[in-house]
Design a protein around this motif. Sequence first.
Motif, short mmCIF file in Angstrom:
data_model
loop_
_atom_site.label_atom_id
_atom_site.label_comp_id
_atom_site.label_asym_id
_atom_site.label_seq_id
_atom_site.Cartn_x
_atom_site.Cartn_y
_atom_site.Cartn_z
N VAL A 13 0.84 -1.20 0.00
CA VAL A 13 0.00 0.00 0.00
C VAL A 13 0.88 1.25 0.00
O VAL A 13 0.65 2.17 -0.79
CB VAL A 13 -0.97 0.01 1.20
CG1 VAL A 13 -1.70 1.34 1.31
CG2 VAL A 13 -1.96 -1.14 1.08
N ASP A 14 1.88 1.28 0.87
CA ASP A 14 2.78 2.44 0.92
C ASP A 14 3.48 2.68 -0.42
O ASP A 14 3.63 3.82 -0.86
CB ASP A 14 3.83 2.27 2.02
CG ASP A 14 3.24 2.38 3.42
OD1 ASP A 14 2.09 2.86 3.56
OD2 ASP A 14 3.94 1.97 4.38
N GLY A 15 3.90 1.60 -1.06
CA GLY A 15 4.55 1.73 -2.36
C GLY A 15 3.61 2.29 -3.42
O GLY A 15 3.99 3.15 -4.22
N LEU A 16 2.38 1.79 -3.43
CA LEU A 16 1.39 2.30 -4.39
C LEU A 16 1.05 3.75 -4.11
O LEU A 16 0.93 4.56 -5.04
CB LEU A 16 0.12 1.44 -4.35
CG LEU A 16 0.27 0.02 -4.90
CD1 LEU A 16 -0.95 -0.82 -4.52
CD2 LEU A 16 0.48 0.05 -6.40
N LEU A 17 0.91 4.11 -2.83
CA LEU A 17 0.62 5.50 -2.48
C LEU A 17 1.78 6.42 -2.86
O LEU A 17 1.55 7.55 -3.31
CB LEU A 17 0.30 5.62 -1.00
CG LEU A 17 -1.03 5.01 -0.56
CD1 LEU A 17 -1.15 5.03 0.96
CD2 LEU A 17 -2.20 5.70 -1.22
N ALA A 18 2.99 5.95 -2.70
CA ALA A 18 4.16 6.74 -3.10
C ALA A 18 4.14 6.99 -4.60
O ALA A 18 4.41 8.12 -5.06
CB ALA A 18 5.45 6.04 -2.68
N ARG A 19 3.81 5.97 -5.36
CA ARG A 19 3.72 6.13 -6.81
C ARG A 19 2.61 7.13 -7.18
O ARG A 19 2.80 7.98 -8.03
CB ARG A 19 3.47 4.79 -7.49
CG ARG A 19 4.69 3.88 -7.47
CD ARG A 19 4.41 2.52 -8.06
NE ARG A 19 3.96 2.58 -9.44
CZ ARG A 19 3.54 1.52 -10.14
NH1 ARG A 19 3.51 0.33 -9.56
NH2 ARG A 19 3.15 1.65 -11.38
#
Length: 129
Positions: A13-19
Amino acid sequence: MARPTVGLTPEVVDGLLARLDDGDASREVLKPLVKHYLGELARRAPGRSVEVRVPPYAAVQCIEGSTHTRGTPPAVVEMDAATWIALARGQVAWAEAAADRARVRASGQRSDLSPHLPLDVPEAADPDA
């Protein structure tokens, strides 16, 4: 109705939100985030009186109330993916988004999602536990 994605790890989730925060609003970013947050809403507010739709990605039924078995539920909330993710993250308040008919279309009893948002905050501890 699409089934929400449940069980994305916090790291995913954090990776997707960062993107997303870096400007990547591609389907491969939006779809899992929409499904993740819809799944979290359904988990936190189980029921079948409200259908929350985020086309073209997913929809869930949630919130206790009158039982829905066929056709359109008593309350329907529909919005685009960017609005849903912003609401779930607490980046926009329900009242602000719902006031803009171009962003959120909500009708019926219990269509006010403000008691259930944002979803990025930990759930309140159960005082009876």
